[in-house]
Design a protein around this motif. Structure first.
Motif, PDB file in Angstrom:
ATOM      1  N   VAL B  53       0.876  -1.168   0.000  1.00  0.00           N
ATOM      2  CA  VAL B  53       0.000   0.000   0.000  1.00  0.00           C
ATOM      3  C   VAL B  53       0.910   1.213   0.000  1.00  0.00           C
ATOM      4  O   VAL B  53       1.801   1.310   0.858  1.00  0.00           O
ATOM      5  N   LEU B  54       0.724   2.104  -0.971  1.00  0.00           N
ATOM      6  CA  LEU B  54       1.642   3.230  -1.117  1.00  0.00           C
ATOM      7  C   LEU B  54       0.873   4.540  -0.927  1.00  0.00           C
ATOM      8  O   LEU B  54      -0.052   4.838  -1.701  1.00  0.00           O
ATOM      9  N   ILE B  55       1.244   5.287   0.077  1.00  0.00           N
ATOM     10  CA  ILE B  55       0.583   6.561   0.364  1.00  0.00           C
ATOM     11  C   ILE B  55       1.380   7.667  -0.312  1.00  0.00           C
ATOM     12  O   ILE B  55       2.598   7.791  -0.078  1.00  0.00           O
ATOM     13  N   TYR B  56       0.725   8.435  -1.171  1.00  0.00           N
ATOM     14  CA  TYR B  56       1.453   9.406  -1.985  1.00  0.00           C
ATOM     15  C   TYR B  56       0.540  10.571  -2.329  1.00  0.00           C
ATOM     16  O   TYR B  56      -0.644  10.590  -2.007  1.00  0.00           O
ATOM     17  N   PHE B 127       4.489   8.548  -7.003  1.00  0.00           N
ATOM     18  CA  PHE B 127       4.219   7.121  -6.832  1.00  0.00           C
ATOM     19  C   PHE B 127       5.386   6.259  -7.322  1.00  0.00           C
ATOM     20  O   PHE B 127       5.811   5.322  -6.644  1.00  0.00           O
ATOM     21  N   THR B 128       5.898   6.590  -8.514  1.00  0.00           N
ATOM     22  CA  THR B 128       6.895   5.686  -9.114  1.00  0.00           C
ATOM     23  C   THR B 128       8.294   5.856  -8.516  1.00  0.00           C
ATOM     24  O   THR B 128       9.068   4.889  -8.488  1.00  0.00           O
ATOM     25  N   VAL B 129       8.637   7.060  -8.048  1.00  0.00           N
ATOM     26  CA  VAL B 129       9.982   7.222  -7.473  1.00  0.00           C
ATOM     27  C   VAL B 129      10.132   6.386  -6.197  1.00  0.00           C
ATOM     28  O   VAL B 129      11.140   5.683  -6.039  1.00  0.00           O
ATOM     29  N   PRO B 130       9.161   6.389  -5.287  1.00  0.00           N
ATOM     30  CA  PRO B 130       9.290   5.477  -4.135  1.00  0.00           C
ATOM     31  C   PRO B 130       9.392   4.009  -4.543  1.00  0.00           C
ATOM     32  O   PRO B 130      10.139   3.247  -3.923  1.00  0.00           O
ATOM     33  N   LEU B 131       8.692   3.616  -5.599  1.00  0.00           N
ATOM     34  CA  LEU B 131       8.850   2.227  -6.063  1.00  0.00           C
ATOM     35  C   LEU B 131      10.277   1.984  -6.540  1.00  0.00           C
ATOM     36  O   LEU B 131      10.842   0.905  -6.312  1.00  0.00           O
ATOM     37  N   SER B 132      10.883   2.984  -7.190  1.00  0.00           N
ATOM     38  CA  SER B 132      12.267   2.840  -7.661  1.00  0.00           C
ATOM     39  C   SER B 132      13.251   2.857  -6.495  1.00  0.00           C
ATOM     40  O   SER B 132      14.301   2.199  -6.558  1.00  0.00           O
ATOM     41  N   VAL B 133      12.941   3.610  -5.454  1.00  0.00           N
ATOM     42  CA  VAL B 133      13.806   3.597  -4.264  1.00  0.00           C
ATOM     43  C   VAL B 133      13.799   2.197  -3.668  1.00  0.00           C
ATOM     44  O   VAL B 133      14.839   1.665  -3.275  1.00  0.00           O
ATOM     45  N   TRP B 134      12.634   1.593  -3.640  1.00  0.00           N
ATOM     46  CA  TRP B 134      12.494   0.220  -3.130  1.00  0.00           C
ATOM     47  C   TRP B 134      13.159  -0.778  -4.066  1.00  0.00           C
ATOM     48  O   TRP B 134      13.955  -1.618  -3.645  1.00  0.00           O
ATOM     49  N   THR B 135      12.868  -0.684  -5.357  1.00  0.00           N
ATOM     50  CA  THR B 135      13.297  -1.688  -6.338  1.00  0.00           C
ATOM     51  C   THR B 135      13.938  -0.994  -7.524  1.00  0.00           C
ATOM     52  O   THR B 135      13.252  -0.567  -8.450  1.00  0.00           O
ATOM     53  N   PRO B 143       7.759  -5.670  -7.837  1.00  0.00           N
ATOM     54  CA  PRO B 143       7.789  -6.947  -7.098  1.00  0.00           C
ATOM     55  C   PRO B 143       6.420  -7.493  -6.711  1.00  0.00           C
ATOM     56  O   PRO B 143       6.281  -8.698  -6.497  1.00  0.00           O
ATOM     57  N   CYS B 144       5.420  -6.642  -6.575  1.00  0.00           N
ATOM     58  CA  CYS B 144       4.105  -7.128  -6.153  1.00  0.00           C
ATOM     59  C   CYS B 144       3.049  -6.090  -6.540  1.00  0.00           C
ATOM     60  O   CYS B 144       3.389  -4.967  -6.914  1.00  0.00           O
ATOM     61  N   PRO B 145       1.771  -6.432  -6.466  1.00  0.00           N
ATOM     62  CA  PRO B 145       0.729  -5.427  -6.697  1.00  0.00           C
ATOM     63  C   PRO B 145       0.806  -4.316  -5.649  1.00  0.00           C
ATOM     64  O   PRO B 145       1.256  -4.553  -4.514  1.00  0.00           O
ATOM     65  N   VAL B 146       0.381  -3.135  -6.045  1.00  0.00           N
ATOM     66  CA  VAL B 146       0.454  -1.968  -5.158  1.00  0.00           C
ATOM     67  C   VAL B 146      -0.883  -1.224  -5.202  1.00  0.00           C
ATOM     68  O   VAL B 146      -1.439  -1.002  -6.288  1.00  0.00           O
ATOM     69  N   ILE B 147      -1.367  -0.842  -4.044  1.00  0.00           N
ATOM     70  CA  ILE B 147      -2.611  -0.055  -3.942  1.00  0.00           C
ATOM     71  C   ILE B 147      -2.256   1.380  -3.591  1.00  0.00           C
ATOM     72  O   ILE B 147      -1.573   1.627  -2.592  1.00  0.00           O
ATOM     73  N   PRO B 148      -2.707   2.358  -4.388  1.00  0.00           N
ATOM     74  CA  PRO B 148      -2.445   3.760  -4.067  1.00  0.00           C
ATOM     75  C   PRO B 148      -3.461   4.331  -3.075  1.00  0.00           C
ATOM     76  O   PRO B 148      -4.667   4.145  -3.238  1.00  0.00           O
ATOM     77  N   MET B 244       2.370  12.349   5.109  1.00  0.00           N
ATOM     78  CA  MET B 244       2.025  11.039   4.522  1.00  0.00           C
ATOM     79  C   MET B 244       2.777   9.891   5.181  1.00  0.00           C
ATOM     80  O   MET B 244       2.324   8.751   5.141  1.00  0.00           O
ATOM     81  N   TRP B 245       3.934  10.194   5.792  1.00  0.00           N
ATOM     82  CA  TRP B 245       4.637   9.139   6.536  1.00  0.00           C
ATOM     83  C   TRP B 245       3.806   8.688   7.736  1.00  0.00           C
ATOM     84  O   TRP B 245       3.928   7.561   8.197  1.00  0.00           O
ATOM     85  N   LEU B 246       2.987   9.604   8.249  1.00  0.00           N
ATOM     86  CA  LEU B 246       2.183   9.259   9.428  1.00  0.00           C
ATOM     87  C   LEU B 246       1.092   8.243   9.094  1.00  0.00           C
ATOM     88  O   LEU B 246       0.654   7.493   9.966  1.00  0.00           O
ATOM     89  N   VAL B 247       0.633   8.224   7.856  1.00  0.00           N
ATOM     90  CA  VAL B 247      -0.339   7.190   7.465  1.00  0.00           C
ATOM     91  C   VAL B 247       0.341   5.827   7.535  1.00  0.00           C
ATOM     92  O   VAL B 247      -0.187   4.863   8.111  1.00  0.00           O
ATOM     93  N   MET B 248       1.545   5.751   6.976  1.00  0.00           N
ATOM     94  CA  MET B 248       2.326   4.507   7.042  1.00  0.00           C
ATOM     95  C   MET B 248       2.561   4.100   8.499  1.00  0.00           C
ATOM     96  O   MET B 248       2.288   2.970   8.896  1.00  0.00           O
ATOM     97  N   ARG B 249       3.003   5.050   9.299  1.00  0.00           N
ATOM     98  CA  ARG B 249       3.335   4.732  10.696  1.00  0.00           C
ATOM     99  C   ARG B 249       2.116   4.254  11.466  1.00  0.00           C
ATOM    100  O   ARG B 249       2.190   3.341  12.294  1.00  0.00           O
TER     101      ARG B 249
END
Ligand SMILES: [Fe+3]
Ligand SMILES: [Fe+3]
Lengths: 119, 286, 286, 119
Positions: B53-56, B127-135, B143-148, B244-249
């Motif tokens: 799940v990607l919060i952006y 959205f895509t830059v965080p995916l590139s930071v990860w992978t 690597p897997c499905p992602v929900i925005p 947006m980091w707080l949603v993740m946290r």
């Protein structure tokens, strides 16, 4: 008219409701520039393109003159304005220089030195 | 139930994506940033979840400027990479997970979160830059499905930090109630301190950023209590993206373990930060 | 501060608008409905507010189907009447009140309502029919500026009734904190019982509708406690629109006075209801 | 896969996430019919218009045959389907008759008698 907690100042330019309303036509023009065909049409006759998007005379002048500061003042959002700069081959560092009265090189050097920590 | 296995906070600076897309990551101005990412990327490569799940936030690319949702969720099968005005990034489109999206939607609306639903959505660098930071090298597919999950951070008034944290907590509950046993990674994106316009353009506040990197692990309530004006003053007008980091946290456990963190100035006009957390509590020493 | 002076709950059946637009209001099938409206219209003509807030839903006309906001608010100067596929209704466009819109937006987002902001919006029969119920002959302009608040009722999961009522209560507080002294009318629209598709099409539940007309005044908490499944079962799949009356009711005082109510079956496939309330407490007799 | 509290049944046809996903292409076609030019294009070659909107074969058949029940079953929302009916000059009472196995006249009579209170 909006709540007193809404900060707006030349050092920050919050893109809030009233500015989005003021800048709507201009931001719509900027957003259209994501499309390559639209960029070609714009470049072929910038004045006509501004008229098509119903920009005010001040906004039209700001766009034609690439007066980036005026675009902010007239309700432009930096994320939309940036699309015009991108089309011109200009970077966010160039814009940062414009807004802070520096050359692009000086602005870049300030960022490389750790950013403007004193403002 | 699904289980959150990790949380990743990361900046989404477009030039980080551009540096990767143009093979510039080994150049002197970029090498320190990507060196800082390495331990996180290695750990993540060994911990691929079933879904993320990607919060952006969108930057005037995926959503028309006349419509500004405070919070949105995508329910599509596939999210197309947006053309932001200089061609699409050469990265794969993103596969979604509609079943989990619909489950989260129902649970979150039931809890009183007023989401806007996107049946279709183009995703931009946010959205895509965080995916590139990860992978860094996704090949044909991420690597897997992602929900925005989309958050309005570019137009005032943004949701409060407290509301973002509450959304994350509800997201955690909603994930836990999913009937399938799947593992989940959660990404909170944006920040760190930066400001693009005005005479304060170029503002960087490393003191605040380091405080944030520590508090996001140990004291998220403190970050949730800050007003949007606090964020704009301390982190710059675009640094407010950090909410947006707080949603993740919020979607993670009370106690979590830091795998790796990194901080670097500059990436373009921005301080870039990364913090990767294992959702398990720290193992007591000795 | 602004002051809510009245609340009007009314159905928004498209054929009510069509009957008015085609001059059919005196025909036998329509006369009872419009007779029922008369006392409310007369009272309203004597109590024109400075601005109105109208809670409604779009029916696939103003917003693209790929975007479904749970709650939205308009901030435009002017809202154009939508062409729903058979030409625009011959009624004036709607003037907005951006200053009040921005004030409400800020207050409601601060209270944790995750509104989607519409800088531009075409309004369909869900919006214009209630205006016509209020003002049958607007001439060139409606009686005052109107702010749209949009609620998703056509796609499951709708917001809960409790959430709608809470939104209304927050709306009341937000109106009270507006710095100008202006009077406000609030319209809650949709309903009453009806269902358009499936083997239960044509379903009407007058018992439920009469209960609702009474409870919206005296016991809104009871209506707020009902689940969306309760509404769909008792009022039909489109009768769930009634949750929008709870937003109106939430913005009013605990004790309110009924000016007039009316109930009629059928207006097209729908039971049509109207309830007009003065926001002042009843004057004690004797 | 959605929560068990999501009711769906032939008597009600809730338009929920999964149905909106299933019916998306068809609903997009219906929504386009708000525009007069689009209606003319559709009527000139309905099959081609369905292909342009990438309808499935079942959806295409339902649209060409005006099989209103099948449109519901294939993910159509009544508010979108109604735009096709409007174009054909059909009323919501006509559709109500189709869904309940009545003639339009009988459905109208049932509504005039106070609606279907017993279902
Ligand atoms: Fe950003
Ligand atoms: Fe309706």
């Amino acid at each position: 008219m909006t709540s007193p907690s809404s900060p707006t100042a030349a050092e920050t330019y919050l893109f809030d409701g009233p500015s989005s309303r003021r800048g709507r036509a201009m931001n719509k023009l900027f957003m259209s520039l994501r499309d390559e065909q639209a960029r070609a049409t714009f470049l072929a006759d910038e004045t006509a393109y501004c008229a098509r998007f119903a920009l005010s005379p001040e906004q039209t002048r700001a766009v034609l003159d690439r007066d980036w500061q005026a675009m902010l003042d007239l309700g432009g959002s930096i994320f939309y304005i940036y699309k015009l700069a991108l089309m011109d081959g200009l970077s966010m560092q160039y814009l940062g220089g414009v807004f802070t009265g520096m050359t692009e090189a000086d602005f870049k050097a300030a960022m490389l030195a750790g950013g403007r920590t004193d403002v | 139930m699904s289980e959150v296995i990790w949380g990743l906070g990361t900046s989404h600076v477009p030039s980080i994506g551009a540096a990767m897309d143009r093979g510039m990551t080994a150049e002197p101005v970029w090498a320190p940033l990507f060196e800082g990412y390495r331990p996180a990327r290695e750990w993540l490569a060994d911990h691929t979840p079933d879904v993320a799940v990607l919060i952006y936030n969108d930057h005037a690319n995926g959503v028309d400027l006349d419509i500004v949702p405070t919070f949105g969720i995508g329910t599509a099968d596939r999210y197309t990479v947006a053309d932001e005005g200089f061609g699409k990034r050469p990265v794969p489109d993103v596969l979604g997970h509609p079943e989990l999206s619909f489950h989260l939607l129902q649970q979150l609306v039931d809890e009183g979160f007023d989401l806007t639903v996107f049946g279709e959505l183009d995703v931009d660098h946010g959205f895509t830059v965080p995916l590139s930071v990860w992978t860094p090298d996704p090949g044909d597919a991420w690597p897997c499905p992602v929900i925005p999950i989309m958050v309005n951070v570019i137009r005032y008034p943004q949701p409060t930090a407290a509301r973002c944290y509450a959304l994350g907590q509800a997201l955690g509950r909603a994930l836990a109630s999913f009937p399938e046993d799947i593992t989940v990674g959660v990404l909170g994106t944006g920040g760190m301190s930066h400001q693009l316009a005005g005479t304060r353009a170029g503002f960087i506040n490393p003191t605040f950023d380091h405080m944030f990197l520590d508090a996001i692990q140990h004291d998220p309530q403190k970050l949730a209590a800050m007003t949007r004006e606090d964020y704009i003053r301390e982190a710059g007008s675009e640094g407010i993206e950090l909410i947006m980091w707080l949603v993740m946290r919020g979607a993670m456990n009370a106690e979590i373990t830091k795998v790796h963190s990194a901080y670097h100035v500059p990436a373009s006009n921005t301080a870039a930060g990364l913090a990767l957390f294992d959702n398990r509590a720290p193992v007591a020493a000795g």
